[in-house]
Design a protein around this motif. Structure first.
Motif, PDB file in Angstrom:
ATOM      1  N   SER A   1      12.445  41.592 -23.166  1.00 17.80           N
ATOM      2  CA  SER A   1      13.037  42.553 -24.099  1.00 17.80           C
ATOM      3  C   SER A   1      12.736  44.000 -23.727  1.00 17.80           C
ATOM      4  O   SER A   1      13.355  44.910 -24.267  1.00 17.80           O
ATOM      5  N   SER A   2      11.808  44.203 -22.825  1.00 15.23           N
ATOM      6  CA  SER A   2      11.450  45.561 -22.433  1.00 15.23           C
ATOM      7  C   SER A   2      12.522  46.163 -21.517  1.00 15.23           C
ATOM      8  O   SER A   2      13.099  45.483 -20.684  1.00 15.23           O
ATOM      9  N   GLU A   3      12.735  47.435 -21.689  1.00 15.24           N
ATOM     10  CA  GLU A   3      13.705  48.157 -20.862  1.00 15.24           C
ATOM     11  C   GLU A   3      13.061  48.696 -19.586  1.00 15.24           C
ATOM     12  O   GLU A   3      13.719  48.845 -18.579  1.00 15.24           O
ATOM     13  N   ARG A   4      11.773  48.978 -19.653  1.00 13.53           N
ATOM     14  CA  ARG A   4      11.085  49.613 -18.524  1.00 13.53           C
ATOM     15  C   ARG A   4      10.431  48.572 -17.622  1.00 13.53           C
ATOM     16  O   ARG A   4       9.749  47.659 -18.084  1.00 13.53           O
ATOM     17  N   SER A   5      10.635  48.742 -16.331  1.00 11.35           N
ATOM     18  CA  SER A   5      10.074  47.820 -15.339  1.00 11.35           C
ATOM     19  C   SER A   5       8.556  47.770 -15.409  1.00 11.35           C
ATOM     20  O   SER A   5       7.957  46.699 -15.275  1.00 11.35           O
TER      21      SER A   5
ATOM     22  N   LYS B   1       7.562  45.513 -18.166  1.00 11.67           N
ATOM     23  CA  LYS B   1       7.856  44.128 -17.797  1.00 11.67           C
ATOM     24  C   LYS B   1       6.787  43.589 -16.848  1.00 11.67           C
ATOM     25  O   LYS B   1       6.275  42.486 -17.037  1.00 11.67           O
TER      26      LYS B   1
ATOM     27  N   HIS C   1      13.147  46.541  -9.677  1.00 12.82           N
ATOM     28  CA  HIS C   1      12.685  47.912  -9.889  1.00 12.82           C
ATOM     29  C   HIS C   1      12.945  48.771  -8.650  1.00 12.82           C
ATOM     30  O   HIS C   1      13.481  49.877  -8.745  1.00 12.82           O
TER      31      HIS C   1
ATOM     32  N   GLU D   1      16.694  49.244  -7.933  1.00 14.17           N
ATOM     33  CA  GLU D   1      17.243  50.231  -8.866  1.00 14.17           C
ATOM     34  C   GLU D   1      16.883  51.651  -8.421  1.00 14.17           C
ATOM     35  O   GLU D   1      17.737  52.555  -8.442  1.00 14.17           O
TER      36      GLU D   1
END
Length: 168
Positions: A59-63, A66, A108, A111
């Motif tokens: 559910s986390s947006e940030r790598s 995560k 990550h 991206e």
């Protein structure tokens, strides 16, 4: 913790008990029961906490978040494996979490590489793609998914190198 303490006390007491003592069967039975309960609780705890941490990672947006959640789940499984080293479900979960961690790390860096390409920083993008390949190759784990990802990254790197060489 209580089960571990009981088992520890039983192990200390056993050498001091005479063979014919009525305490011997009781302590052995208690230690066996405590071991079963400890195993049950360790496995239940590991399952609950691993589910919580992997859900947090998904559910986390940030790598970075995560990665932290997955690493915490791996540490938790490592701890559970100390108590239940022969438990296959823990070994399987450890493998899956390691794959998830590699996937998050690779994603990550890919991206970041794509962002660098978009900003015209092609050499920096190559560096990020190299980092992604490094994380794909960690732990010497081969799978078709990793192979396809590596081939895709290498193709992107070759395209970038060609563009860099063409502009030089």
């Amino acid at each position: 913790e209580l089960c571990t303490r009981y088992i520890s006390v039983a192990e200390r007491e056993l050498p001091q008990i005479n063979v014919g003592s009525p305490r011997l069967p009781a302590i052995r039975k208690g230690a066996t029961k405590a071991e079963k309960l400890r195993r049950f609780h360790v496995l239940a705890w590991a399952q609950i906490e691993t589910n919580r941490l992997t859900q947090a990672a998904r559910s986390s947006e940030r790598s970075v978040e995560k990665i932290a959640s997955v690493q915490e789940a791996i540490s938790l499984i490592d701890l559970a494996l100390l108590h239940c080293p022969d438990e296959r479900s823990l070994s399987d979960t450890h493998y899956l979490l390691s794959e998830m961690l590699a996937s998050v790390r690779v994603g990550h860096f890919v991206e970041r590489a794509e962002r660098a390409v978009f900003n015209g920083q092609k050499r920096e993008a190559l560096s990020y793609y190299r980092d992604a390949l490094f994380h794909l190759g960690r732990e010497n784990s081969e799978s078709p998914e990793r192979q396809r990802s590596a081939e895709d990254i290498v193709a992107r790197m070759e395209k970038l190198r060609y563009e860099i060489d063409s502009n030089s």
